[in-house]
Write a protein that holds these residues in place. Structure first.
Motif, mmCIF file in Angstrom:
data_model
loop_
_atom_site.group_PDB
_atom_site.id
_atom_site.type_symbol
_atom_site.label_atom_id
_atom_site.label_comp_id
_atom_site.label_asym_id
_atom_site.label_seq_id
_atom_site.Cartn_x
_atom_site.Cartn_y
_atom_site.Cartn_z
ATOM 1 N N ALA A 19 0.980 -1.314 -0.081
ATOM 2 C CA ALA A 19 0.095 -0.004 -0.094
ATOM 3 C C ALA A 19 0.846 1.349 0.103
ATOM 4 O O ALA A 19 2.148 1.184 0.503
ATOM 5 N N SER A 20 0.257 2.184 -0.471
ATOM 6 C CA SER A 20 1.173 3.672 -0.359
ATOM 7 C C SER A 20 0.089 4.710 -0.347
ATOM 8 O O SER A 20 -1.137 4.534 -0.332
ATOM 9 N N ASP A 21 0.707 5.941 0.399
ATOM 10 C CA ASP A 21 0.007 6.869 0.842
ATOM 11 C C ASP A 21 0.514 8.288 0.626
ATOM 12 O O ASP A 21 1.877 8.288 0.919
ATOM 13 N N VAL A 22 -0.084 9.309 0.149
ATOM 14 C CA VAL A 22 0.715 10.718 -0.018
ATOM 15 C C VAL A 22 -0.060 11.577 0.577
ATOM 16 O O VAL A 22 -1.265 11.771 0.390
ATOM 17 N N ARG A 23 0.549 12.719 1.282
ATOM 18 C CA ARG A 23 -0.115 13.385 2.081
ATOM 19 C C ARG A 23 0.590 14.969 2.107
ATOM 20 O O ARG A 23 2.132 14.888 1.731
ATOM 21 N N MET B 271 4.613 16.035 0.030
ATOM 22 C CA MET B 271 5.628 15.824 0.909
ATOM 23 C C MET B 271 5.742 14.637 1.956
ATOM 24 O O MET B 271 6.819 14.215 1.960
ATOM 25 N N LEU B 272 4.564 14.215 2.122
ATOM 26 C CA LEU B 272 4.499 13.018 3.113
ATOM 27 C C LEU B 272 4.078 11.785 2.481
ATOM 28 O O LEU B 272 3.069 11.383 2.296
ATOM 29 N N ALA B 273 5.136 11.217 1.795
ATOM 30 C CA ALA B 273 4.810 9.786 1.110
ATOM 31 C C ALA B 273 5.256 8.646 2.105
ATOM 32 O O ALA B 273 6.289 8.691 2.741
ATOM 33 N N SER B 274 4.301 7.637 2.045
ATOM 34 C CA SER B 274 4.769 6.603 2.897
ATOM 35 C C SER B 274 4.310 5.138 2.169
ATOM 36 O O SER B 274 3.203 5.290 1.271
ATOM 37 N N ASP B 275 4.639 4.179 2.479
ATOM 38 C CA ASP B 275 4.328 2.954 2.054
ATOM 39 C C ASP B 275 4.342 1.845 2.962
ATOM 40 O O ASP B 275 5.152 2.022 4.134
ATOM 41 N N LYS B 276 3.695 0.430 2.760
ATOM 42 C CA LYS B 276 3.640 -0.521 3.680
ATOM 43 C C LYS B 276 3.542 -1.726 3.019
ATOM 44 O O LYS B 276 2.855 -1.756 1.734
ATOM 45 N N VAL B 277 4.516 -2.848 3.493
ATOM 46 C CA VAL B 277 4.175 -4.127 2.827
ATOM 47 C C VAL B 277 4.230 -5.131 4.034
ATOM 48 O O VAL B 277 4.695 -5.074 5.039
ATOM 49 N N VAL B 278 3.297 -6.173 3.810
ATOM 50 C CA VAL B 278 2.975 -7.119 4.866
ATOM 51 C C VAL B 278 3.064 -8.534 4.172
ATOM 52 O O VAL B 278 2.749 -8.718 2.867
ATOM 53 N N LYS B 279 3.232 -9.460 4.681
ATOM 54 C CA LYS B 279 3.325 -10.926 4.503
ATOM 55 C C LYS B 279 2.199 -11.780 5.502
ATOM 56 O O LYS B 279 2.834 -11.541 6.657
ATOM 57 N N ALA B 280 1.458 -12.304 5.108
ATOM 58 C CA ALA B 280 0.593 -13.006 6.042
ATOM 59 C C ALA B 280 -0.157 -14.342 5.606
ATOM 60 O O ALA B 280 -0.009 -14.554 4.390
ATOM 61 N N LEU C 21 9.168 9.015 5.756
ATOM 62 C CA LEU C 21 9.904 10.250 6.585
ATOM 63 C C LEU C 21 9.149 10.569 7.785
ATOM 64 O O LEU C 21 9.637 10.476 8.912
ATOM 65 N N PHE C 22 7.824 10.523 7.679
ATOM 66 C CA PHE C 22 6.875 10.951 8.645
ATOM 67 C C PHE C 22 5.390 10.398 8.431
ATOM 68 O O PHE C 22 4.971 10.870 7.474
ATOM 69 N N VAL C 23 5.223 9.444 9.154
ATOM 70 C CA VAL C 23 4.024 8.690 8.961
ATOM 71 C C VAL C 23 2.801 9.239 9.885
ATOM 72 O O VAL C 23 2.839 8.758 11.070
ATOM 73 N N THR C 24 2.009 9.822 9.454
ATOM 74 C CA THR C 24 0.818 10.464 10.327
ATOM 75 C C THR C 24 -0.086 9.109 10.874
ATOM 76 O O THR C 24 -0.097 8.203 10.265
ATOM 77 N N ARG C 25 -0.556 9.519 11.886
ATOM 78 C CA ARG C 25 -1.680 8.379 12.343
ATOM 79 C C ARG C 25 -2.797 7.937 11.309
ATOM 80 O O ARG C 25 -3.083 6.899 11.004
ATOM 81 N N ALA C 26 -3.343 8.948 10.616
ATOM 82 C CA ALA C 26 -4.176 8.949 9.451
ATOM 83 C C ALA C 26 -3.669 8.059 8.475
ATOM 84 O O ALA C 26 -4.197 6.993 7.753
ATOM 85 N N ALA C 27 -2.431 8.423 8.064
ATOM 86 C CA ALA C 27 -1.603 7.610 7.000
ATOM 87 C C ALA C 27 -1.441 6.133 7.308
ATOM 88 O O ALA C 27 -1.599 5.312 6.632
ATOM 89 N N ALA C 28 -1.096 5.811 8.671
ATOM 90 C CA ALA C 28 -0.890 4.599 9.107
ATOM 91 C C ALA C 28 -1.968 3.877 8.893
ATOM 92 O O ALA C 28 -2.275 2.531 8.586
#
Length: 241
Positions: free
Chosen positions: A80-84, A88-97, A151-158
Motif C-alpha cells: 500500500a502507499s499513501d501521499v499527504r 511531501m509526506l509519502a509512505s508505503d507499507k508491505v506485509v506478508k501474512a 519520513l513521517f507517517v501520520t496516524r491517519a496515513a498509518a
C-alpha cells in the motif's frame, strides 16, 4: 316535508391522532435500529476507569448445510502507499501474512430430481451444485513481514495503509483461489468426497458394486432425458425389502 336527520361525520381528529401515533412509533423503531447499528460499529465500551474492554459486540449464528471439499492455504504479500502534505509526506507499507480460502458444495440444494439410477450399469449419478469459493481468511495477527516506510507517517496515513494492505491481501487471495486450476482441484476433491458421503448409505443398505458419478452443472448438456430415470434411488431401496 320532514327534515332529514343530519348524517354522522367521521371523527377526523381521532383518525389524525392515530396516524400521528403510528408515525411516531415507526420513527422510534427506525431511530432505535440506527442507534443500535451506530453503537455496534462506533461506540467503544469502557470500564469505570476509562479503559476499553474486550467483549463480543454482536454475534449471530447462521445454520448451513454446505460440505467443505477443499482449502487453499499459503502466504500472501500485500502493499500500500499513501501521499499527504501536498506530496511531501509519502509512505508505503508491505506485509506478508498467512491466508486460507475454503471451497464448499451446498448439499442442502440436492433433491430427488438430482439423482439418476442406471440399473444396468449400476451407476448412481448425482447432479450436484458447483463448488463455491468462500471469502478469504487472512491472519493479519501472524504476519511474517510488516514494514512501513516514510519520513513521517501520520496516524491517519498509518490507518489508511493498514486498510489498504488488508483489502489488498484479501483481494489477492481471492483471485488466487478463483484461478481455473484451483477450482478444478476443488471439483475433483468434491467428486471423491461426495462419492464417499453419498455412496456409504447404499453400501450400508446392502447395495454393493455401485459406482457414484458426480456431475456438475457445467458438465450437463441438453435435456435430462439422456439420464435413465426409470428407477430412483429410494425406489431401489424400497424394492429390496
Amino acid at each position: 316535508m320532514a327534515e332529514l336527520a343530519p348524517q354522522p361525520q367521521p371523527n377526523r381528529p381521532i383518525a389524525s391522532i392515530v396516524a400521528a401515533v403510528i408515525a411516531i412509533l415507526v420513527a422510534l423503531v427506525i431511530a432505535k435500529i440506527g442507534y443500535d447499528k451506530y453503537n455496534e460499529k462506533y461506540v467503544v465500551e469502557r470500564r469505570d476507569d476509562g479503559a476499553a474492554v474486550d467483549r463480543v459486540v454482536r454475534a449471530t449464528f447462521t445454520g448451513a448445510s454446505a460440505l467443505k471439499v477443499g482449502s487453499l492455504t499459503g502466504t500472501v504479500q500485500s502493499t500500500a502507499s499513501d501521499v499527504r502534505g501536498f506530496g511531501m509526506l509519502a509512505s508505503d507499507k508491505v506485509v506478508k501474512a498467512p491466508f486460507s480460502v475454503d471451497y464448499f458444495v451446498d448439499v442442502s440444494a440436492l433433491g430427488g430430481r438430482d439423482y439418476r439410477w442406471d440399473e444396468q450399469a449400476r451407476v448412481l449419478t448425482i447432479m450436484t451444485p458447483d463448488v463455491t469459493v468462500a471469502a478469504p481468511n487472512v491472519n493479519e495477527g501472524a504476519t511474517s513481514v510488516s514494514e512501513t516506510r516514510g519520513l513521517f507517517v501520520t496516524r491517519a496515513a498509518a490507518e489508511a495503509l493498514a486498510r489498504q494492505v488488508s483489502i489488498g491481501a484479501r483481494r489477492t487471495a481471492q483471485t488466487e483461489a478463483r484461478k481455473p486450476e484451483r477450482i478444478a482441484a476443488a471439483r475433483e476433491n468434491a467428486r471423491r468426497a461426495l462419492a464417499r458421503l453419498l455412496g456409504g448409505p447404499l453400501q450400508a443398505a446392502g447395495i454393493g458394486d455401485v459406482r457414484v458419478a458426480i456431475v456438475f452443472p457445467f458438465e450437463r448438456q441438453g435435456s435430462n432425458d439422456r439420464w435413465d430415470t426409470s428407477n430412483r434411488p429410494q425406489d431401489v431401496l424400497a424394492n429390496r425389502y
